[in-house]
Motif scaffolding. Structure first.
Motif, PDB file in Angstrom:
ATOM      1  N   PRO A 120       1.093  -1.032   0.349  1.00 38.98           N
ATOM      2  CA  PRO A 120      -0.282  -0.017   0.219  1.00 38.98           C
ATOM      3  C   PRO A 120       0.558   0.959   0.098  1.00 38.98           C
ATOM      4  CG  PRO A 120      -0.906  -1.717   1.656  1.00 38.98           C
ATOM      5  CD  PRO A 120       0.539  -1.941   1.579  1.00 38.98           C
ATOM      6  N   ARG A 168      -8.308   2.510  -5.453  1.00 42.71           N
ATOM      7  CA  ARG A 168      -8.504   1.048  -4.001  1.00 42.71           C
ATOM      8  C   ARG A 168      -7.070   0.962  -4.561  1.00 42.71           C
ATOM      9  NH1 ARG A 168      -8.706  -2.768  -2.643  1.00 42.71           N
ATOM     10  NH2 ARG A 168      -9.780  -4.279  -4.461  1.00 42.71           N
ATOM     11  N   SER A 183      -4.331   2.078  -4.838  1.00 45.00           N
ATOM     12  CA  SER A 183      -3.598   3.022  -3.190  1.00 45.00           C
ATOM     13  C   SER A 183      -2.956   1.572  -2.928  1.00 45.00           C
ATOM     14  CB  SER A 183      -4.603   3.872  -3.085  1.00 45.00           C
ATOM     15  OG  SER A 183      -6.209   3.067  -2.250  1.00 45.00           O
ATOM     16  N   GLY A 184      -3.549   0.907  -3.100  1.00 47.48           N
ATOM     17  CA  GLY A 184      -3.690  -0.666  -2.340  1.00 47.48           C
ATOM     18  C   GLY A 184      -4.463  -0.269  -0.664  1.00 47.48           C
ATOM     19  N   ALA A 185      -5.223   1.072  -0.803  1.00 48.67           N
ATOM     20  CA  ALA A 185      -5.717   0.280  -0.002  1.00 48.67           C
ATOM     21  C   ALA A 185      -7.184  -0.371   0.821  1.00 48.67           C
ATOM     22  CB  ALA A 185      -6.141   2.498   0.497  1.00 48.67           C
ATOM     23  N   LEU A 222      -4.583   6.537   2.829  1.00 47.26           N
ATOM     24  CA  LEU A 222      -2.885   5.549   3.067  1.00 47.26           C
ATOM     25  C   LEU A 222      -2.648   5.658   4.035  1.00 47.26           C
ATOM     26  CD1 LEU A 222      -1.986   8.645  -0.038  1.00 47.26           C
ATOM     27  CD2 LEU A 222      -3.056   6.041   0.131  1.00 47.26           C
TER      28      LEU A 222
END
Length: 100
Positions: free
Chosen positions: A5, A38, A41-43, A99
């Motif tokens: 992330p 999503r 961002s890897g969130a 983040l």
């Protein structure tokens, strides 16, 4: 989706965003936009702040994004502006993501 992330410190204002792959074509446009941000961002989650333009049956041919805001209140939130084009129609959205 990013394997690691993104961290708040790793993004900058105006940073262009490369959305990997095609724009998802199934489901409401707001959910599709949140899913794209999503994945970038890897969130775990992203939420729609605003959407201007068509919402029903909108399938963009081109899409571009940039980091438009970094929240400096300690929340590590960032706002991503997404601009979409489809034939003679354009739309713009802002999606918020937390983040690490």
């Amino acid at each position: 989706m990013n394997a690691i992330p993104l961290r708040f410190a790793d993004i900058r204002l105006g940073q262009p965003i490369d959305f990997d792959g095609e724009v998802p074509s199934e489901g409401p446009i707001d959910q599709r936009l949140c899913e794209m941000v999503r994945r970038w961002s890897g969130a775990a989650v992203a939420s729609l702040v605003s959407l201007q333009g068509p919402q029903e049956n909108f399938a963009p041919d081109q899409i571009a994004g940039r980091v438009m805001a970094r929240h400096l209140d300690g929340s590590s939130m960032a706002d991503v502006e997404v601009v979409m084009h489809a034939r003679d129609v354009c739309a713009k959205a802002v999606v918020r993501v937390a983040l690490g």
